[in-house]
Design an enzyme around this catalytic site. Sequence first.
Site, PDB file in Angstrom:
ATOM      1  N   GLU B  26     -49.594 -82.955 -75.009  1.00 32.32           N
ATOM      2  CA  GLU B  26     -50.609 -83.979 -74.789  1.00 32.32           C
ATOM      3  C   GLU B  26     -52.037 -83.457 -74.791  1.00 32.32           C
ATOM      4  O   GLU B  26     -52.922 -84.077 -75.346  1.00 32.32           O
ATOM      5  CB  GLU B  26     -50.333 -84.713 -73.467  1.00 32.32           C
ATOM      6  CG  GLU B  26     -50.766 -86.168 -73.454  1.00 32.32           C
ATOM      7  CD  GLU B  26     -52.235 -86.372 -73.088  1.00 32.32           C
ATOM      8  OE1 GLU B  26     -52.831 -85.438 -72.518  1.00 32.32           O
ATOM      9  OE2 GLU B  26     -52.772 -87.446 -73.393  1.00 32.32           O
ATOM     10  N   ASP B  27     -52.263 -82.306 -74.130  1.00 31.63           N
ATOM     11  CA  ASP B  27     -53.633 -81.802 -74.074  1.00 31.63           C
ATOM     12  C   ASP B  27     -53.643 -80.298 -74.313  1.00 31.63           C
ATOM     13  O   ASP B  27     -52.627 -79.613 -74.101  1.00 31.63           O
ATOM     14  CB  ASP B  27     -54.267 -82.127 -72.714  1.00 31.63           C
ATOM     15  CG  ASP B  27     -55.784 -81.992 -72.747  1.00 31.63           C
ATOM     16  OD1 ASP B  27     -56.397 -81.869 -71.680  1.00 31.63           O
ATOM     17  OD2 ASP B  27     -56.353 -81.994 -73.870  1.00 31.63           O
ATOM     18  N   HIS B  91     -50.636 -83.375 -67.485  1.00 26.98           N
ATOM     19  CA  HIS B  91     -51.386 -84.243 -68.391  1.00 26.98           C
ATOM     20  C   HIS B  91     -52.580 -83.469 -68.932  1.00 26.98           C
ATOM     21  O   HIS B  91     -52.398 -82.595 -69.775  1.00 26.98           O
ATOM     22  CB  HIS B  91     -51.765 -85.526 -67.649  1.00 26.98           C
ATOM     23  CG  HIS B  91     -52.045 -86.683 -68.547  1.00 26.98           C
ATOM     24  ND1 HIS B  91     -51.879 -87.983 -68.141  1.00 26.98           N
ATOM     25  CD2 HIS B  91     -52.501 -86.765 -69.811  1.00 26.98           C
ATOM     26  CE1 HIS B  91     -52.222 -88.810 -69.119  1.00 26.98           C
ATOM     27  NE2 HIS B  91     -52.598 -88.092 -70.145  1.00 26.98           N
ATOM     28  N   ASN B 147     -56.477 -88.828 -66.295  1.00 29.21           N
ATOM     29  CA  ASN B 147     -56.024 -88.515 -67.639  1.00 29.21           C
ATOM     30  C   ASN B 147     -56.441 -87.127 -68.086  1.00 29.21           C
ATOM     31  O   ASN B 147     -55.618 -86.265 -68.362  1.00 29.21           O
ATOM     32  CB  ASN B 147     -56.564 -89.584 -68.597  1.00 29.21           C
ATOM     33  CG  ASN B 147     -55.892 -89.578 -69.932  1.00 29.21           C
ATOM     34  OD1 ASN B 147     -55.741 -88.540 -70.553  1.00 29.21           O
ATOM     35  ND2 ASN B 147     -55.456 -90.738 -70.391  1.00 29.21           N
ATOM     36  N   ASN B 148     -57.738 -86.895 -68.179  1.00 31.61           N
ATOM     37  CA  ASN B 148     -58.214 -85.640 -68.729  1.00 31.61           C
ATOM     38  C   ASN B 148     -59.195 -84.958 -67.791  1.00 31.61           C
ATOM     39  O   ASN B 148     -59.756 -85.585 -66.908  1.00 31.61           O
ATOM     40  CB  ASN B 148     -58.871 -85.907 -70.076  1.00 31.61           C
ATOM     41  CG  ASN B 148     -58.621 -84.791 -71.043  1.00 31.61           C
ATOM     42  OD1 ASN B 148     -58.959 -83.658 -70.788  1.00 31.61           O
ATOM     43  ND2 ASN B 148     -57.992 -85.107 -72.150  1.00 31.61           N
ATOM     44  N   ASP B 251     -58.408 -90.362 -78.094  1.00 32.60           N
ATOM     45  CA  ASP B 251     -57.640 -89.805 -76.985  1.00 32.60           C
ATOM     46  C   ASP B 251     -58.406 -88.623 -76.413  1.00 32.60           C
ATOM     47  O   ASP B 251     -59.434 -88.829 -75.788  1.00 32.60           O
ATOM     48  CB  ASP B 251     -56.233 -89.436 -77.461  1.00 32.60           C
ATOM     49  CG  ASP B 251     -55.231 -89.430 -76.334  1.00 32.60           C
ATOM     50  OD1 ASP B 251     -54.150 -90.003 -76.481  1.00 32.60           O
ATOM     51  OD2 ASP B 251     -55.526 -88.825 -75.286  1.00 32.60           O
ATOM     52  N   ASN B 252     -57.938 -87.398 -76.639  1.00 28.47           N
ATOM     53  CA  ASN B 252     -58.616 -86.255 -76.025  1.00 28.47           C
ATOM     54  C   ASN B 252     -59.685 -85.626 -76.895  1.00 28.47           C
ATOM     55  O   ASN B 252     -59.624 -85.676 -78.120  1.00 28.47           O
ATOM     56  CB  ASN B 252     -57.574 -85.200 -75.653  1.00 28.47           C
ATOM     57  CG  ASN B 252     -56.646 -85.701 -74.563  1.00 28.47           C
ATOM     58  OD1 ASN B 252     -56.987 -86.618 -73.830  1.00 28.47           O
ATOM     59  ND2 ASN B 252     -55.461 -85.121 -74.480  1.00 28.47           N
TER      60      ASN B 252
END
Lengths: 375, 345
Positions: B26-27, B91, B147-148, B251-252
């Site tokens: 995801e990241d 995450h 989230n980030n 997203d990221n």
Amino acid sequence: MYLKTALFSVTLFALQHIVRLIYSLGYHLHFYQHYPGPCRQFPEIEFGSGNFYTLPDGTTFITSGLDMNVFSRRFQLHYTSQGVEGAIYVTNLNSSEAVLRKLDIIVEIAAEEGGFSLETFHPHGISVWFDTTEGHHSLFVVNHPTRADDRIEKFLFDPATFTLHHVKSFTNPKLRSLHDVQAIGEDSFYATNILHEHRSRFFMLLELFSLMPWSSVILYTEETGYSEVVSGLMSATGIAMSKCGAFIYVMLSLGSQILVYSRGEDNSLTLQQVFPLYTHPDSAVLDPVTGDLFIGAHPIAHQYINHVDNPAKHKAASQVLHLRLTEGNITSITELLYDDGILISGSSAAVVYNNTLLVGSSVDKLVACKVNVPI
Amino acid sequence: MDVFSGSFKHYPGECKKVKGARHGSEDMTWTHDGLVFITTGLGIPDVEKHLLATGTHGEIQLFNFKDPGAGVINLKITHRKEFDIVKMRPHGITLLEDRVKGEHILYVINHLETEDRELVEKFRFSPSTRQLTHLKTIELDSSFFFNNIVAFADDQFYITNFAYMPYKGVLYHALINLFPIKLGSLHFYNGTKSVAVTESHATPNGVALSPDKRFVYMAASMEQTLYVYKTYKSNAQLSLVQKIYLGVKGDNLNLTPQGDALLLAVHPVFYKMVFHLLWALSPECISPSSVLRIPLGSDGLAVESDITELFYDYGELISGSSVAAAYNNQLLIGSVANSLVHCQA
């Protein structure tokens, strides 16, 4: 009561047609730019490099100076005021720095009634036939002569002197609003009629916006004459033939599709594959080495329509697609280039040869990019 | 929902799936010498079922741009008993780079959904043993969903509050993704507590910090917008200096090593992403992936006219791209629950 129903139905019908039109014009679309490598514009070309044909050795013929009788008055004025001329250029993509050469056109028959005249020459689609017995290249070019009906011109190419000798003009009532031509013999070809109407701009616009499928493909051979082999198409533009001559590819621009036909012994066309494209293809150029197709397309229709009306003011997004074929059918599609119209506006043709991507436009520049991505 | 959207695929070079990637990526966070730390095993429905069934859990993986053929390896974590590694569902990830000894400090957002807790775990990387040591757990307000994250200083970071989520169910997640309601914001954790430092946004997702720490970049997914904020010494409130409408759901965010551009992974056809998030392991529910390169000017602001799409895939090579990192003519693209892809330009 019946009148109300009738009125309501007609209104509903008109409404859904308008919505369909607005959607197909692409006002809601936005994409991001990307290029396969560094790109440069050719300074010699300012007014169009609409269509290409590439020979196996990399020699590429480019038509320039497009004008159609159904284009707008504003466009025609711009054309004449800028002193634009219809011309055919040649370049060799085999050399690392492709150089452009304008071909001299020699007219055998003087420009009498209905004859070929350089002053009224507005070339569009192009196709080349190599005659193995005679050893010469015949160029078939779609011509939109000023204030006359569209026709196909045939030239013989002299590579020694870089000249084209005009030998014949093909005219017939079945050749309407022509777009592209595909040679299938020394004196035979397929040609696409993008629209049925070819004289009046008003009726042309009506036909275009009514989305009536009156576009067609015409076949000409010396034995059978002119015949309509495919009809009921929605604005057919480019036409290309596979390397061995077994398949014919027809681009539908407003119809957003590519139709794959298998060619019969008698040159009849049987539909083999309908490939939905979600963009508006202009012409397809065959890669003479791999047999793949490269397409110049107009991703945002309203931009292109405005661009062709007023090229100085409106830019049109450009897009190049690479199609891989398996047994005639299209099996994979990749986007090689997307530009917002700043590098090149209204891309209509493209070809990759020797890691160079050549992109042409209807009425704008000619661009060459290095291809640094896997093809 | 992008029902009418879609583009054609194109890659910046030769792109291949990376060996060893299993439950998504995801990241990512990167170092200047080519190392990339990747979080895997985010607990979305299908993936969570698979993790529980196979007895595995979320991991932090390591990839080396200088040896792309080696694939990714799971990093072993040494920790005290209190840290329940089986429940780890990481995450966002960020790091404080140690350019001298290579003992980077990593901060990872960890969702302990079973206990309804939102945590940030702090680890130290040991370059000699290639292991992570768990240092501490920072507890955050669990009525939000984070989230980030991007590290600012030791135990200080910017973290995106995706939405106010007192109930963390699939239905609530779905609602957030359908209606762009402004339930989130950007928070700053100053060592003791986290406070909101921007106004409310709909689903703030990726966050990045300029190398000189003067600008914070934030992508708000459902708003399809990139926000650029200026920081001040106190980090109390950020001031908005630029807003770019992207037209796609980002997203990221990651900076390039040279600091001259942002790499934003996007979900170009969002309704497909919604299905992919619900049924991630179904081969029919794939979602197109795309990476945008947003160049930054010398003034720290984004150059909107030069945004380029580096990568577009229909979902067959990689589905639901969520992050991208670049190094030396290479691109590494991660996804929420699908493959990890390496491109060589």
